[in-house]
Enzyme design. Structure first.
Site, PDB file in Angstrom:
ATOM      1  N   LYS A  56       0.832  -1.213   0.000  1.00 19.42           N
ATOM      2  CA  LYS A  56       0.000   0.000   0.000  1.00 19.42           C
ATOM      3  C   LYS A  56       0.861   1.256   0.000  1.00 19.42           C
ATOM      4  O   LYS A  56       0.480   2.279  -0.574  1.00 19.42           O
ATOM      5  CB  LYS A  56      -0.946   0.001   1.204  1.00 19.42           C
ATOM      6  CG  LYS A  56      -1.864  -1.205   1.299  1.00 19.42           C
ATOM      7  CD  LYS A  56      -2.452  -1.615  -0.038  1.00 19.42           C
ATOM      8  CE  LYS A  56      -3.106  -2.974   0.008  1.00 19.42           C
ATOM      9  NZ  LYS A  56      -2.240  -4.119  -0.174  1.00 19.42           N
ATOM     10  N   GLY A 183      -1.394 -13.680 -13.559  1.00 22.49           N
ATOM     11  CA  GLY A 183      -2.452 -13.660 -12.551  1.00 22.49           C
ATOM     12  C   GLY A 183      -3.068 -12.286 -12.444  1.00 22.49           C
ATOM     13  O   GLY A 183      -2.386 -11.328 -12.070  1.00 22.49           O
ATOM     14  N   GLY A 185      -5.593 -11.456 -10.431  1.00 23.20           N
ATOM     15  CA  GLY A 185      -6.336 -11.306  -9.184  1.00 23.20           C
ATOM     16  C   GLY A 185      -5.925 -10.023  -8.487  1.00 23.20           C
ATOM     17  O   GLY A 185      -5.268  -9.159  -9.066  1.00 23.20           O
ATOM     18  N   TYR A 186      -6.283  -9.910  -7.187  1.00 23.71           N
ATOM     19  CA  TYR A 186      -6.061  -8.625  -6.527  1.00 23.71           C
ATOM     20  C   TYR A 186      -4.580  -8.276  -6.382  1.00 23.71           C
ATOM     21  O   TYR A 186      -4.198  -7.114  -6.540  1.00 23.71           O
ATOM     22  CB  TYR A 186      -6.790  -8.575  -5.183  1.00 23.71           C
ATOM     23  CG  TYR A 186      -6.169  -9.386  -4.067  1.00 23.71           C
ATOM     24  CD1 TYR A 186      -5.309  -8.788  -3.153  1.00 23.71           C
ATOM     25  CD2 TYR A 186      -6.464 -10.738  -3.906  1.00 23.71           C
ATOM     26  CE1 TYR A 186      -4.743  -9.515  -2.124  1.00 23.71           C
ATOM     27  CE2 TYR A 186      -5.904 -11.471  -2.877  1.00 23.71           C
ATOM     28  CZ  TYR A 186      -5.047 -10.857  -1.993  1.00 23.71           C
ATOM     29  OH  TYR A 186      -4.475 -11.584  -0.970  1.00 23.71           O
ATOM     30  N   ILE A 187      -3.709  -9.261  -6.127  1.00 24.27           N
ATOM     31  CA  ILE A 187      -2.283  -8.949  -5.969  1.00 24.27           C
ATOM     32  C   ILE A 187      -1.681  -8.518  -7.296  1.00 24.27           C
ATOM     33  O   ILE A 187      -0.956  -7.517  -7.372  1.00 24.27           O
ATOM     34  CB  ILE A 187      -1.516 -10.155  -5.390  1.00 24.27           C
ATOM     35  CG1 ILE A 187      -2.017 -10.491  -3.981  1.00 24.27           C
ATOM     36  CG2 ILE A 187      -0.012  -9.862  -5.337  1.00 24.27           C
ATOM     37  CD1 ILE A 187      -1.392 -11.742  -3.380  1.00 24.27           C
ATOM     38  N   VAL A 189      -3.197  -7.252  -9.915  1.00 24.55           N
ATOM     39  CA  VAL A 189      -3.750  -5.960 -10.338  1.00 24.55           C
ATOM     40  C   VAL A 189      -3.175  -4.816  -9.499  1.00 24.55           C
ATOM     41  O   VAL A 189      -2.812  -3.762 -10.035  1.00 24.55           O
ATOM     42  CB  VAL A 189      -5.288  -5.977 -10.259  1.00 24.55           C
ATOM     43  CG1 VAL A 189      -5.859  -4.568 -10.372  1.00 24.55           C
ATOM     44  CG2 VAL A 189      -5.849  -6.857 -11.363  1.00 24.55           C
ATOM     45  N   THR A 271       1.657 -14.200  -9.632  1.00 26.91           N
ATOM     46  CA  THR A 271       0.690 -13.993  -8.543  1.00 26.91           C
ATOM     47  C   THR A 271      -0.523 -14.892  -8.786  1.00 26.91           C
ATOM     48  O   THR A 271      -1.592 -14.409  -9.145  1.00 26.91           O
ATOM     49  CB  THR A 271       0.254 -12.518  -8.452  1.00 26.91           C
ATOM     50  OG1 THR A 271      -0.397 -12.155  -9.685  1.00 26.91           O
ATOM     51  CG2 THR A 271       1.444 -11.602  -8.241  1.00 26.91           C
ATOM     52  N   HIS A 446     -21.077  16.905   5.203  1.00 23.70           N
ATOM     53  CA  HIS A 446     -20.984  17.350   3.805  1.00 23.70           C
ATOM     54  C   HIS A 446     -19.834  18.339   3.657  1.00 23.70           C
ATOM     55  O   HIS A 446     -19.629  19.170   4.521  1.00 23.70           O
ATOM     56  CB  HIS A 446     -22.290  18.030   3.385  1.00 23.70           C
ATOM     57  CG  HIS A 446     -22.254  18.603   2.002  1.00 23.70           C
ATOM     58  ND1 HIS A 446     -22.363  17.807   0.883  1.00 23.70           N
ATOM     59  CD2 HIS A 446     -22.106  19.881   1.567  1.00 23.70           C
ATOM     60  CE1 HIS A 446     -22.297  18.574  -0.197  1.00 23.70           C
ATOM     61  NE2 HIS A 446     -22.147  19.845   0.191  1.00 23.70           N
TER      62      HIS A 446
END
Length: 469
Positions: A56, A183, A185-187, A189, A271, A446
């Site tokens: 991250k 791959g 998947g989330y990793i 991507v 991945t 808001h």
């Protein structure tokens, strides 16, 4: 030869100090247990050291770099944006060090003894910890196994300097010119998108019909659109066949919809999933049952078939998520301490830190219908959010899945900026048994992205304010 073997008696032994293990150890200690935690690597496990946190950090830096180059429509322009990748890696390392140091401090503050070494079961109530030439035995009343998982190595893609896992991708010395990702998947991507943001030419090879196959097509389509904008080339129904390492890189062979193709790159990132770290624990010595995949069988209290031994996280059934491991760690620790606790995955969120982010909790529309629910689906676009407009990031939507008879919230999906933070409110709504009306009547500040939850709930009630009915 092992010397200096002693036996120590303790209440609770935790094997593995990742997000499942260290949380379990702290909670057990808080509830009065004498606890030791055994870790052969670094405190914090994969998540803090070579997973969630550093990835991250890399993704955040990638976004900063992209925004610095592409904010002309806001009237902001720069002549030249430079990337010092070595300095970026130093910063990423400092983030990791702060957190791993924090974990050590928390364990010590809760009087959890930290033992460095590799644990091996020798009896159903005893483990041996090997550390160099020294060995110590710990006889326990209870044990929580939390050893996590490792990237799957394909037979035709053996790890090397150029064939890398997510761990290797996070440790590169510079942003490569070209990268093939096996791959989607989330990793794959997440890391593929991050490196594309730094200017790397990325090719993703995904075996199924779509990237991010675990998410609804409408959600993954938004990510796919952004990836294309970054120049990422995506091939679905693509099967990687093998790799040839060259002097300066790799040649990856793949079969795409029946046609053979070759891709040249500096690195190939593999991945394709993760495997549970259960092979070298001596589980058979304790009589612990596992599945064909090596997962440890547990019940709703994380108990194995052996009295006093529990298992949590990536080594048990379910998605390999850090927050799932932490949650199960608390359940196991509380059960050991005599409290009534058991797992309930009703509101287990899943997040992809793609661009834009994806998040889901509870049931999707199709899952709800499969389970026999008569549902109502409400959707609100980010493009109608004042905050999203002011962030110049309007791709995406929020979807609420409610039970038609009473408006009970049973699922939610978000595709858009800030989805990872916004999903918690909807998880709480599901956990607390709230209805769409409860969310709509909650005053949201808001202008915020959080308002989108209120707006979507009003759509569910048939009374939207900021989109035409």
């Amino acid at each position: 030869m092992v010397v200096g073997e002693f036996t120590t008696e303790v209440d609770t032994v935790v094997v593995g100090a990742g997000p499942g293990g260290y949380v379990a150890a702290i909670r057990a200690a808080q509830l009065g247990q004498k606890v030791i935690i055994i870790e052969k690597g670094e405190l914090g496990g994969v998540c803090l050291n070579v997973g969630c946190i550093p990835s991250k950090a890399l993704i955040s830096a990638s976004h900063r770099y992209e925004h610095a180059q592409d904010s002309d429509d806001m009237g902001i322009s720069t002549e030249k944006v430079t990337l010092d990748f070595a300095k970026l890696q130093d910063w990423k390392g400092s983030v990791v060090n702060k957190l791993t140091g924090g974990v050590e401090g928390l364990l010590k503050a809760n009087k959890v003894e930290i033992v460095k070494g590799e644990a091996l079961f020798v009896e159903k109530d005893e483990v041996r910890v090997n550390s160099g030439y020294e060995s110590t035995r710990y006889k326990f009343n209870n044990c929580i196994i939390a050893t996590g998982s490792s990237p799957i190595e394909l037979p035709t893609f053996k790890w090397s300097d150029r064939v890398i896992s997510s761990t290797g991708a996070l440790a590169l010395k510079e942003a490569p010119k070209k990268m093939v990702v096996i791959g989607g998947g989330y990793i794959g991507v997440e890391l593929g998108s991050a490196y594309a943001g730094f200017g790397t030419e990325v090719v993703i090879l995904e075996g199924s019909k779509s990237i991010l196959p675990g998410f609804e097509k409408k959600m993954s389509a938004i990510v796919k659109k952004r990836l294309k904008k970054k120049g990422v080339v995506m091939h679905t129904e693509a099967m990687a066949q093998g790799v040839e390492e060259t002097k300066d890189g790799v040649k990856v062979k793949a079969e795409i919809k029946g046609k053979e193709e070759t891709f040249e790159a500096d690195y190939v990132l593999v991945t394709v999933g993760r495997r549970p770290n259960t092979e070298e624990l001596g589980l058979d010595m304790a009589g612990i049952e596992t599945t064909d995949r090596g997962l440890i069988k547990v019940d709703k209290q994380c108990k194995t078939n052996v009295d006093g031994i529990y298992a949590i996280g990536d080594i048990v059934a379910g998605p390999a998520l850090a927050h799932k491991a932490s949650y199960e760690g608390k359940v196991a620790a509380e059960t050991i301490s005599g409290e009534h606790a058991e797992v309930d995955y009703l509101a287990m969120p899943a997040v992809v830190f793609s661009d834009p982010e994806l998040a889901s909790v509870g049931l999707t529309e199709s899952e709800a219908k499969e389970q026999g629910y008569d549902v109502k689906v409400a959707q609100f676009p980010f493009a109608a959010s004042g905050r999203a407009l002011s962030l110049n990031d309007t791709d995406g939507f929020m979807k609420l899945v409610t039970r038609k008879e009473d408006g009970l919230v049973i699922g939610a999906q978000i595709a858009g900026t800030g989805a990872s933070d916004m999903i918690s409110e909807l998880g709480l709504a599901i956990e607390a048994g709230m209805t769409a009306e409860d969310i709509a009547l909650t005053i949201h500040a808001h202008p915020t992205l959080g308002e989108i939850a209120m707006e979507t709930a009003e759509v569910a009630l048939g009374m939207p304010i900021h989109i035409a009915k």
